[in-house]
Design a protein around this motif. Structure first.
Motif, PDB file in Angstrom:
ATOM      1  N   SER A  14      43.505  54.975  49.984  1.00 59.79           N
ATOM      2  CA  SER A  14      43.039  54.274  48.536  1.00 59.79           C
ATOM      3  C   SER A  14      41.491  54.400  48.389  1.00 59.79           C
ATOM      4  N   PHE A  15      41.351  54.857  47.199  1.00 57.30           N
ATOM      5  CA  PHE A  15      39.826  54.715  46.673  1.00 57.30           C
ATOM      6  C   PHE A  15      39.680  53.354  45.962  1.00 57.30           C
ATOM      7  N   ASP A  16      40.652  52.291  46.023  1.00 56.71           N
ATOM      8  CA  ASP A  16      40.293  50.894  45.336  1.00 56.71           C
ATOM      9  C   ASP A  16      39.521  50.154  46.258  1.00 56.71           C
ATOM     10  N   ARG A  17      38.986  49.159  45.975  1.00 55.74           N
ATOM     11  CA  ARG A  17      38.079  48.169  46.757  1.00 55.74           C
ATOM     12  C   ARG A  17      38.854  46.931  47.139  1.00 55.74           C
ATOM     13  N   ILE A  18      38.786  46.206  48.101  1.00 59.38           N
ATOM     14  CA  ILE A  18      39.476  45.197  48.529  1.00 59.38           C
ATOM     15  C   ILE A  18      38.463  44.240  49.270  1.00 59.38           C
ATOM     16  N   GLU A  19      38.211  42.920  48.786  1.00 60.71           N
ATOM     17  CA  GLU A  19      37.326  42.126  49.527  1.00 60.71           C
ATOM     18  C   GLU A  19      37.970  40.799  49.715  1.00 60.71           C
ATOM     19  N   LEU A  20      37.369  39.964  50.483  1.00 60.78           N
ATOM     20  CA  LEU A  20      37.982  38.576  50.881  1.00 60.78           C
ATOM     21  C   LEU A  20      36.729  37.786  49.882  1.00 60.78           C
ATOM     22  N   ILE A  21      37.442  36.794  49.349  1.00 56.43           N
ATOM     23  CA  ILE A  21      36.777  35.808  48.598  1.00 56.43           C
ATOM     24  C   ILE A  21      37.036  34.377  48.722  1.00 56.43           C
ATOM     25  N   SER A  22      36.428  33.290  48.519  1.00 54.60           N
ATOM     26  CA  SER A  22      36.976  32.043  48.485  1.00 54.60           C
ATOM     27  C   SER A  22      36.770  31.364  47.153  1.00 54.60           C
ATOM     28  N   VAL A  23      37.994  30.804  46.802  1.00 52.77           N
ATOM     29  CA  VAL A  23      37.939  29.945  45.558  1.00 52.77           C
ATOM     30  C   VAL A  23      38.444  28.520  46.126  1.00 52.77           C
ATOM     31  N   LYS A  24      37.525  27.633  45.701  1.00 49.82           N
ATOM     32  CA  LYS A  24      37.919  26.186  45.926  1.00 49.82           C
ATOM     33  C   LYS A  24      38.325  26.002  47.603  1.00 49.82           C
ATOM     34  N   GLY A  25      37.664  26.743  48.391  1.00 51.75           N
ATOM     35  CA  GLY A  25      37.847  26.679  49.657  1.00 51.75           C
ATOM     36  C   GLY A  25      39.018  27.494  50.304  1.00 51.75           C
ATOM     37  N   VAL A  26      39.594  28.184  49.689  1.00 52.38           N
ATOM     38  CA  VAL A  26      40.882  28.936  49.692  1.00 52.38           C
ATOM     39  C   VAL A  26      40.577  30.501  50.011  1.00 52.38           C
ATOM     40  N   THR A  27      40.915  31.254  51.113  1.00 49.59           N
ATOM     41  CA  THR A  27      40.382  32.593  51.287  1.00 49.59           C
ATOM     42  C   THR A  27      41.482  33.291  50.519  1.00 49.59           C
ATOM     43  N   LEU A  28      41.106  34.395  49.684  1.00 51.63           N
ATOM     44  CA  LEU A  28      41.745  35.033  49.077  1.00 51.63           C
ATOM     45  C   LEU A  28      41.505  36.619  49.143  1.00 51.63           C
ATOM     46  N   VAL A  29      42.625  37.486  48.816  1.00 52.31           N
ATOM     47  CA  VAL A  29      42.194  38.955  48.742  1.00 52.31           C
ATOM     48  C   VAL A  29      41.923  39.430  47.304  1.00 52.31           C
ATOM     49  N   GLN A  30      40.876  39.970  47.107  1.00 53.14           N
ATOM     50  CA  GLN A  30      40.625  40.350  45.657  1.00 53.14           C
ATOM     51  C   GLN A  30      40.472  41.887  45.700  1.00 53.14           C
ATOM     52  N   LYS A  31      41.480  42.538  44.883  1.00 49.33           N
ATOM     53  CA  LYS A  31      41.685  43.901  44.776  1.00 49.33           C
ATOM     54  C   LYS A  31      41.162  44.410  43.430  1.00 49.33           C
ATOM     55  N   THR A  32      40.316  45.550  43.482  1.00 50.04           N
ATOM     56  CA  THR A  32      39.824  46.021  42.212  1.00 50.04           C
ATOM     57  C   THR A  32      40.252  47.722  42.099  1.00 50.04           C
ATOM     58  N   PHE A  33      41.130  47.811  41.285  1.00 48.77           N
ATOM     59  CA  PHE A  33      41.536  49.205  40.887  1.00 48.77           C
ATOM     60  C   PHE A  33      40.751  49.880  40.002  1.00 48.77           C
ATOM     61  N   VAL A  34      40.353  51.039  40.631  1.00 51.98           N
ATOM     62  CA  VAL A  34      39.459  51.962  39.706  1.00 51.98           C
ATOM     63  C   VAL A  34      39.975  53.367  39.486  1.00 51.98           C
ATOM     64  N   ASN A  35      40.963  53.753  40.182  1.00 54.74           N
ATOM     65  CA  ASN A  35      41.537  55.033  40.146  1.00 54.74           C
ATOM     66  C   ASN A  35      43.387  54.974  39.724  1.00 54.74           C
TER      67      ASN A  35
END
Length: 288
Positions: A14-35
């Motif tokens: 995939s050409f999409d972007r995956i990042e690990l982020i923290s929201v209120k102390g909870v680890t989330l996967v943030q996926k950004t679709f560009v294709n």
């Protein structure tokens, strides 16, 4: 924690972007679709609509989408980070018990999908049009030769094909599963396909269990372990579907492998695809 998510990224085309982020102390996967945003949105909706299944060898579920936002040229989703085994990590951490659970669960999942499907007549032109687009989008001569063989066979032999249409994940490889002994089997990266059929999921399972897709970038020792993991714990459903839909299974698997070609961006995958296509068509020469 980052290593497991990076492993998933490295196994993906995939050409999409995956990042690990923290929201209120909870680890989330943030996926950004560009294709291919329209198709990506349909794929995310498949994940959102997937109903948790509890009657299997282990629970099967998809991570809840907690945030969804569209922009002009992209859209973004957040979902829980699930720490577990995925992709090539199955060959590192996958015990015999885990291998059995995954194999049995995949067989049960496909049986469930088939029970919700309806055999439907499909025009062969759908496959031919898709093959023509693959031919135009790849420069690989091996791929082009197999595309033309398949087109020639379809044009000369049949006008329609009957397939079970119904629920499917769309990209059901080990790279898109996360196994955890406490939560069960999480399915990620659903894919909206040109043909919504459980045979799509079978073809993706075979992509791993027969041809080692999720392990294509591993070292030789781990590659050997992955072969033991998959071949010694082969999902029974694969052979059952071959008996029920022999030509249909061949065709959908051929399409699945060939459709990888336009997205190949590294040497390991290019070599894997060429070797896999040669092996697949040699094994199925009777259909051509």
């Amino acid at each position: 924690m980052n290593d497991l998510r990076l492993a998933i990224n490295s196994s993906s085309n995939s050409f999409d972007r995956i990042e690990l982020i923290s929201v209120k102390g909870v680890t989330l996967v943030q996926k950004t679709f560009v294709n291919d945003i329209a198709r990506s949105e349909l794929s995310i909706r498949k994940q959102m609509l997937f109903n948790e299944l509890n009657s299997f060898s282990c629970k099967v579920f998809s991570p809840n989408i907690s945030f969804y936002k569209s922009f002009k040229n992209r859209f973004m989703v957040n979902m829980p980070y699930i720490e577990g085994i995925s992709a090539e990590n199955f060959s590192i951490y996958g015990t015999r018990k885990i291998a059995d659970v995954i194999s049995e669960t995949l067989s049960e999942l496909i049986m469930f999908e088939l029970s919700k499907s309806v055999d439907t007549e499909i025009a062969v032109s759908i496959f031919i049009n898709k093959l023509n687009s693959i031919y135009l989008l790849t420069k690989d001569d091996t791929v082009k030769s197999y595309v033309m063989k398949l087109i020639s066979m379809l044009e000369s032999k049949i006008e329609s094909i009957t397939l079970p249409l119904g629920p499917c994940h769309g990209d059901l490889t080990l790279s898109n599963m996360i196994y955890t002994s406490t939560e069960g089997l999480a399915l990620i990266d659903f894919l909206f396909t040109y043909l919504e059929s459980p045979l799509q999921d079978i073809s993706k399972i075979k992509q791993d269990y027969d041809y080692g897709w999720s392990f294509r970038k591993t070292t030789p020792p781990l590659n050997l372990k992955s072969k033991i993991f998959t071949q010694s714990h082969y999902p029974e459903i694969i052979n059952k579907v071959k008996k029920l839909y022999p030509f249909e299974d061949f065709l959908v698997t051929a399409m699945t492998l060939l459709r990888i070609a336009p997205y190949v961006s590294d040497d390991e995958t290019a070599v894997w695809l060429k070797n896999t296509l040669n092996k697949f068509f040699r094994e199925n020469i009777n259909f051509l």
